[in-house]
Design a protein around this motif. Structure first.
Motif, PDB file in Angstrom:
ATOM      1  N   ILE A  77      35.531  47.939  38.821  1.00 48.16           N
ATOM      2  CA  ILE A  77      36.279  47.294  39.897  1.00 48.16           C
ATOM      3  C   ILE A  77      35.408  46.209  40.513  1.00 48.16           C
ATOM      4  O   ILE A  77      34.252  46.463  40.882  1.00 48.16           O
ATOM      5  CB  ILE A  77      36.700  48.313  40.983  1.00 48.16           C
ATOM      6  CG1 ILE A  77      37.516  49.458  40.361  1.00 48.16           C
ATOM      7  CG2 ILE A  77      37.530  47.622  42.065  1.00 48.16           C
ATOM      8  CD1 ILE A  77      37.940  50.531  41.348  1.00 48.16           C
ATOM      9  N   LEU A  78      35.947  45.032  40.591  1.00 50.51           N
ATOM     10  CA  LEU A  78      35.245  43.896  41.184  1.00 50.51           C
ATOM     11  C   LEU A  78      35.938  43.507  42.479  1.00 50.51           C
ATOM     12  O   LEU A  78      37.036  42.941  42.469  1.00 50.51           O
ATOM     13  CB  LEU A  78      35.235  42.714  40.197  1.00 50.51           C
ATOM     14  CG  LEU A  78      34.535  41.428  40.659  1.00 50.51           C
ATOM     15  CD1 LEU A  78      33.061  41.679  40.944  1.00 50.51           C
ATOM     16  CD2 LEU A  78      34.698  40.325  39.612  1.00 50.51           C
ATOM     17  N   PHE A  79      35.307  43.844  43.589  1.00 51.87           N
ATOM     18  CA  PHE A  79      35.865  43.484  44.891  1.00 51.87           C
ATOM     19  C   PHE A  79      35.402  42.083  45.291  1.00 51.87           C
ATOM     20  O   PHE A  79      34.450  41.539  44.727  1.00 51.87           O
ATOM     21  CB  PHE A  79      35.455  44.512  45.950  1.00 51.87           C
ATOM     22  CG  PHE A  79      36.083  45.863  45.753  1.00 51.87           C
ATOM     23  CD1 PHE A  79      37.451  46.031  45.895  1.00 51.87           C
ATOM     24  CD2 PHE A  79      35.314  46.972  45.399  1.00 51.87           C
ATOM     25  CE1 PHE A  79      38.052  47.274  45.712  1.00 51.87           C
ATOM     26  CE2 PHE A  79      35.896  48.217  45.215  1.00 51.87           C
ATOM     27  CZ  PHE A  79      37.265  48.369  45.372  1.00 51.87           C
TER      28      PHE A  79
ATOM     29  N   VAL B  73      41.130  33.562  33.569  1.00 52.73           N
ATOM     30  CA  VAL B  73      41.610  33.752  34.940  1.00 52.73           C
ATOM     31  C   VAL B  73      40.530  33.304  35.920  1.00 52.73           C
ATOM     32  O   VAL B  73      39.388  33.771  35.851  1.00 52.73           O
ATOM     33  CB  VAL B  73      41.976  35.232  35.189  1.00 52.73           C
ATOM     34  CG1 VAL B  73      42.408  35.444  36.638  1.00 52.73           C
ATOM     35  CG2 VAL B  73      43.075  35.671  34.233  1.00 52.73           C
ATOM     36  N   ARG B  74      40.897  32.407  36.797  1.00 53.24           N
ATOM     37  CA  ARG B  74      39.949  31.888  37.784  1.00 53.24           C
ATOM     38  C   ARG B  74      40.007  32.736  39.053  1.00 53.24           C
ATOM     39  O   ARG B  74      41.089  32.993  39.589  1.00 53.24           O
ATOM     40  CB  ARG B  74      40.261  30.429  38.108  1.00 53.24           C
ATOM     41  CG  ARG B  74      40.095  29.493  36.908  1.00 53.24           C
ATOM     42  CD  ARG B  74      40.679  28.118  37.162  1.00 53.24           C
ATOM     43  NE  ARG B  74      40.145  27.534  38.376  1.00 53.24           N
ATOM     44  CZ  ARG B  74      40.886  27.029  39.361  1.00 53.24           C
ATOM     45  NH1 ARG B  74      42.209  27.051  39.266  1.00 53.24           N
ATOM     46  NH2 ARG B  74      40.323  26.505  40.429  1.00 53.24           N
ATOM     47  N   THR B  75      38.850  33.174  39.522  1.00 50.43           N
ATOM     48  CA  THR B  75      38.762  33.948  40.764  1.00 50.43           C
ATOM     49  C   THR B  75      37.617  33.427  41.620  1.00 50.43           C
ATOM     50  O   THR B  75      36.768  32.656  41.138  1.00 50.43           O
ATOM     51  CB  THR B  75      38.527  35.454  40.490  1.00 50.43           C
ATOM     52  OG1 THR B  75      37.132  35.691  40.230  1.00 50.43           O
ATOM     53  CG2 THR B  75      39.352  35.962  39.326  1.00 50.43           C
ATOM     54  N   THR B  76      37.573  33.868  42.844  1.00 56.19           N
ATOM     55  CA  THR B  76      36.487  33.457  43.740  1.00 56.19           C
ATOM     56  C   THR B  76      35.153  34.089  43.340  1.00 56.19           C
ATOM     57  O   THR B  76      34.109  33.691  43.868  1.00 56.19           O
ATOM     58  CB  THR B  76      36.810  33.860  45.192  1.00 56.19           C
ATOM     59  OG1 THR B  76      37.153  35.252  45.226  1.00 56.19           O
ATOM     60  CG2 THR B  76      37.961  33.038  45.744  1.00 56.19           C
TER      61      THR B  76
ATOM     62  N   GLY C  16      47.945  49.290  40.966  1.00 58.02           N
ATOM     63  CA  GLY C  16      46.853  48.901  40.074  1.00 58.02           C
ATOM     64  C   GLY C  16      45.998  50.079  39.655  1.00 58.02           C
ATOM     65  O   GLY C  16      45.649  50.226  38.479  1.00 58.02           O
ATOM     66  N   LEU C  17      45.674  50.955  40.602  1.00 57.21           N
ATOM     67  CA  LEU C  17      44.823  52.104  40.295  1.00 57.21           C
ATOM     68  C   LEU C  17      45.526  53.121  39.403  1.00 57.21           C
ATOM     69  O   LEU C  17      44.928  53.662  38.466  1.00 57.21           O
ATOM     70  CB  LEU C  17      44.367  52.780  41.590  1.00 57.21           C
ATOM     71  CG  LEU C  17      43.458  51.963  42.520  1.00 57.21           C
ATOM     72  CD1 LEU C  17      43.076  52.792  43.741  1.00 57.21           C
ATOM     73  CD2 LEU C  17      42.207  51.480  41.795  1.00 57.21           C
TER      74      LEU C  17
ATOM     75  N   ILE D 208      38.418  48.053  30.971  1.00 57.30           N
ATOM     76  CA  ILE D 208      39.432  47.666  31.959  1.00 57.30           C
ATOM     77  C   ILE D 208      38.730  47.182  33.212  1.00 57.30           C
ATOM     78  O   ILE D 208      37.828  47.865  33.732  1.00 57.30           O
ATOM     79  CB  ILE D 208      40.343  48.867  32.293  1.00 57.30           C
ATOM     80  CG1 ILE D 208      41.045  49.393  31.038  1.00 57.30           C
ATOM     81  CG2 ILE D 208      41.367  48.496  33.368  1.00 57.30           C
ATOM     82  CD1 ILE D 208      41.603  50.791  31.183  1.00 57.30           C
ATOM     83  N   LEU D 209      39.120  46.047  33.710  1.00 57.71           N
ATOM     84  CA  LEU D 209      38.548  45.502  34.938  1.00 57.71           C
ATOM     85  C   LEU D 209      39.648  45.319  35.981  1.00 57.71           C
ATOM     86  O   LEU D 209      40.680  44.705  35.697  1.00 57.71           O
ATOM     87  CB  LEU D 209      37.869  44.157  34.671  1.00 57.71           C
ATOM     88  CG  LEU D 209      37.290  43.426  35.899  1.00 57.71           C
ATOM     89  CD1 LEU D 209      36.175  44.233  36.565  1.00 57.71           C
ATOM     90  CD2 LEU D 209      36.786  42.030  35.509  1.00 57.71           C
ATOM     91  N   ILE D 210      39.429  45.872  37.159  1.00 60.79           N
ATOM     92  CA  ILE D 210      40.350  45.681  38.285  1.00 60.79           C
ATOM     93  C   ILE D 210      39.681  44.729  39.273  1.00 60.79           C
ATOM     94  O   ILE D 210      38.525  44.929  39.646  1.00 60.79           O
ATOM     95  CB  ILE D 210      40.657  47.021  38.995  1.00 60.79           C
ATOM     96  CG1 ILE D 210      41.238  48.037  38.021  1.00 60.79           C
ATOM     97  CG2 ILE D 210      41.630  46.791  40.153  1.00 60.79           C
ATOM     98  CD1 ILE D 210      41.390  49.440  38.609  1.00 60.79           C
ATOM     99  N   ILE D 211      40.410  43.698  39.672  1.00 60.93           N
ATOM    100  CA  ILE D 211      39.875  42.775  40.687  1.00 60.93           C
ATOM    101  C   ILE D 211      40.715  42.879  41.963  1.00 60.93           C
ATOM    102  O   ILE D 211      41.903  43.178  41.922  1.00 60.93           O
ATOM    103  CB  ILE D 211      39.848  41.307  40.200  1.00 60.93           C
ATOM    104  CG1 ILE D 211      41.260  40.813  39.832  1.00 60.93           C
ATOM    105  CG2 ILE D 211      38.885  41.149  39.038  1.00 60.93           C
ATOM    106  CD1 ILE D 211      41.342  39.316  39.569  1.00 60.93           C
TER     107      ILE D 211
END
Length: 406
Positions: free
Chosen positions: A168-170, A187-190, A15-16, A30-33
């Protein structure tokens, strides 16, 4: 709702590095989850740090093509940024005469793949690794090196954030897809819903789960194998200069218990390849979850229908026994005592893709996609070594053509 032009699921090495190539090509927003609190929490940050040199892989396979070039690029990356690296090479030793034909096959594969290797005798072996022993012949790989994966992950992450084009969203676990908004995905995420124009699945051990939500990868399931390590006591670390590997069963994807001097001087023994009961089953019981039954069922089917898996399943669990583990390692060296070895918390999970229709272990990268998504279903070893080359290939061949049409 959170929005992004490009959403990458997974802040591991794939991903990175793909995000890095996207930025280099002029893309932004760009968003990385990632479901974890930091990058590379699993396979990317838990591997041995060995940069492989394309010795084991079938000539012409994507693994073979990407491994050596990835090796060169990762070395250059570490040198340019002053990151820890040992360029000691490694030896692969034949433990008995029956392994000599496979050793020569490895030499042939490595040569075809462009790796710099030599077949050496015991006198030459003693000059490279004085404590290594063989049945008269070994293979020396010049290009093999060892790095610190966590330092590389930190460096790439800092690089990405410094551009201002990547966030980046951890703590954001992928849950599934919501209702699409025109051509944009929901996209559904927590951490909430995310709207994006394009989606890259680099979820590693959960790559199949994410792909299934898109209606892809139906023929595949990832099953986990646990890698347990031991360590030489500090005062015994001098016994190993670089890396000593056994001749593997090249029909299986695992390389056997070996010695590796890490980038900071510690010498590890391992890893095992024990079938695990969870994608994060690092301990004996920790990490076993609701998937345990389905994993066990898939393991059982493979056990009866796949000879290669059956061999691994019968052999590897014995290495939970220290005596068995020690005896396996002892075959590689002239001197080793049980008292030279100590426990270490280091453990990893290697997800192995299985073709559930054929009941076969998949031995190369698998990539699938839709018009607005790409899914890396099998970040198979040597994914860390290959990453800087693999990510560029992934971008040029799979992402760029799709992004140009959006």
């Amino acid at each position: 709702m959170i929005t992004a032009s490009i959403l990458i699921c997974g802040a591991g090495i794939v991903g990175l590095t793909v995000a890095r190539d996207l930025v280099a090509a002029g893309y932004d927003d760009i968003l990385i989850i990632d479901k974890e609190p930091e990058a590379g929490k699993h396979a990317s940050g838990r591997n041995s740090g060995v940069l492989h040199a394309g010795i084991y892989y079938a000539p012409g396979s994507l693994r073979a093509q990407s491994c050596l070039q990835g090796n060169f690029r990762m070395k250059q990356y570490c040198e340019e940024r002053g990151l820890p690296m040992l360029k000691t090479g490694k030896v692969i030793v034949a433990r008995d005469e029956s392994e000599l034909p496979t050793l020569r096959e490895l030499y042939s594969r490595a040569t075809q793949n462009g790796a710099k290797v030599e077949l050496i005798d015991d006198k030459q072996l003693a000059e490279i690794e004085p404590n290594a022993k063989s049945a008269g012949q070994a293979l020396f790989s010049h290009y093999t090196a060892v790095v610190d994966p966590k330092e590389i992950l930190k460096s790439i992450q800092a690089e990405l954030l410094a551009t201002g084009k990547v966030k980046i969203l951890f703590g954001a676990r992928f849950i599934g897809l919501g209702k699409a908004e025109g051509k944009r995905l929901s996209v559904r995420t927590t951490a909430g819903d995310i709207s994006c124009a394009f989606f890259l699945n680099a979820a590693g051990a959960y790559g199949d789960v994410v792909a299934h939500a898109f209606g892809l990868g139906g023929d595949y399931q990832l099953i986990p194998f646990k890698g347990i390590y031991k360590k030489l006591k500090k005062e015994k670390a001098h016994m190993i200069r670089g890396s000593i590997y056994p001749v593997p069963n090249i029909k299986n994807p695992f390389l056997g218990v070996h010695f590796t001097r890490g980038a900071h001087g510690d010498v590890y023994l391992g890893p095992t390849a024990i079938p695990a009961l969870g994608r994060e089953n690092y301990g004996i019981l920790s990490g076993i979850d609701s998937e345990a039954f389905s994993i066990l069922l898939r393991d059982a089917v493979l056990f009866f229908r796949n000879k290669k898996f059956r061999e691994v399943a019968l052999e590897e669990p014995r290495k939970y026994s220290f005596t068995y583990f020690f005896n396996d390692a002892r075959k590689l060296v002239k001197e080793l005592s049980p008292d030279d070895i100590e426990a270490t918390p280091k453990a990893g999970i290697r997800p192995q893709l299985v073709d559930v229709k054929k009941n076969e272990l998949v031995m190369d990268f698998v990539i699938e996609g839709t018009y607005n998504s790409v899914h890396v279903l099998n970040s198979i070893s040597p994914a860390f070594t290959s990453s800087l080359f693999f990510s560029e290939m992934l971008f040029k061949q799979y992402l760029a053509p799709k992004l140009a049409k959006l």
